[in-house]
Design a protein around this motif. Sequence first.
Motif, PDB file in Angstrom:
ATOM      1  N   SER A  10       0.803  -1.221   0.000  1.00  0.00           N
ATOM      2  CA  SER A  10       0.000   0.000   0.000  1.00  0.00           C
ATOM      3  C   SER A  10       0.839   1.276   0.000  1.00  0.00           C
ATOM      4  CB  SER A  10      -0.932   0.020   1.220  1.00  0.00           C
ATOM      5  OG  SER A  10      -0.184   0.005   2.433  1.00  0.00           O
ATOM      6  N   GLN A  11       2.159   1.160  -0.043  1.00  0.00           N
ATOM      7  CA  GLN A  11       3.008   2.340  -0.013  1.00  0.00           C
ATOM      8  C   GLN A  11       3.606   2.613  -1.392  1.00  0.00           C
ATOM      9  OE1 GLN A  11       5.913   2.005   3.141  1.00  0.00           O
ATOM     10  NE2 GLN A  11       4.404   2.377   4.743  1.00  0.00           N
ATOM     11  N   GLY A  12       3.323   3.802  -1.923  1.00  0.00           N
ATOM     12  CA  GLY A  12       3.827   4.129  -3.251  1.00  0.00           C
ATOM     13  C   GLY A  12       2.996   3.455  -4.327  1.00  0.00           C
ATOM     14  N   THR A  13       3.622   3.182  -5.451  1.00  0.00           N
ATOM     15  CA  THR A  13       2.931   2.539  -6.571  1.00  0.00           C
ATOM     16  C   THR A  13       2.944   1.031  -6.370  1.00  0.00           C
ATOM     17  OG1 THR A  13       3.635   4.313  -8.063  1.00  0.00           O
ATOM     18  CG2 THR A  13       2.864   2.260  -9.071  1.00  0.00           C
ATOM     19  N   THR A  14       1.793   0.484  -6.044  1.00  0.00           N
ATOM     20  CA  THR A  14       1.685  -0.952  -5.799  1.00  0.00           C
ATOM     21  C   THR A  14       0.484  -1.512  -6.550  1.00  0.00           C
ATOM     22  OG1 THR A  14       0.179  -0.843  -3.886  1.00  0.00           O
ATOM     23  CG2 THR A  14       2.546  -0.558  -3.442  1.00  0.00           C
ATOM     24  N   ASN A  15       0.341  -2.828  -6.491  1.00  0.00           N
ATOM     25  CA  ASN A  15      -0.815  -3.506  -7.063  1.00  0.00           C
ATOM     26  C   ASN A  15      -1.812  -3.901  -5.985  1.00  0.00           C
ATOM     27  OD1 ASN A  15       0.294  -3.407  -9.687  1.00  0.00           O
ATOM     28  ND2 ASN A  15       1.464  -5.277  -9.330  1.00  0.00           N
TER      29      ASN A  15
END
Length: 275
Positions: A223-228
Amino acid sequence: MQARFASAVRSLFLWCMVLTLAACGGGGGSEGVPPGEPVGRVETFTIASARNGATYEISVYLPASYATGTRTYPVIYAVEGDARHGYFNASDTRFDAFARVMQRRGTQAILVGIGGVYRRNTDFLLPGAERYHAFIVQELVARIQSQYRVDPSRRALTGLSHGGYFVLAALALEATAGTIRFSHFLSTEASTGGGDAGVDTLEQRLAQAGRPVPTTLFLAGGSQGTTNGSLVLSLYGRLRAANYAGMTVEHMGFAASHVGTDVPAFEEALGRYFP
């Protein structure tokens, strides 16, 4: 001779990693191995696949107890085992990081790291994933079962990102074929797979299989930054709603980055399924 030398080097490297953890308390929030704790062994070999023509370097972590007993062990197959994502330090591969966690926890299981990170865009995505999956279940698993004392009823497959997508593809392929080869599918930060071979295609294959899927799927998202993470959570909801016979679907979110989710998700899976 070269294989034995490589095995000795990898064993020494793992021993050095354990000593480092014991001295400094580890990295990435992990604790070190207590002084005097027995150290496992790492062996390596290469295998040329008749399914896709590629050659893969395989690393095998054996817990310390393996050398002194006769019991059989669960096996965890980790794709992209040679990926260097800066887990505990810059030199760690995915296999090294996972072996370190298993060593620290005293996990009584065998870890098989599958090299070939350079083939991730071919092996992990359809249609190449079909040949790669055939290599794993028909060639690599057979080699591991003939060479080591393994429990064929407790076999896990783990992957990150495109590797996490491949884990889902493997599940769909096995459900369609009617033969489930893995008791646990561990998919971390799964990518969409892209194009017409996206996650929706895998869900369609599962739905069309029309038979029980006796296995456990563990989905992990960051859930931190660009994630899936949102994709993974949405997939979890749809699979739970589909309620496939025999299949247990579990999910956990982590306050971590895309790559940073990998080790804590693996450790969570160990605690749940291989304590």
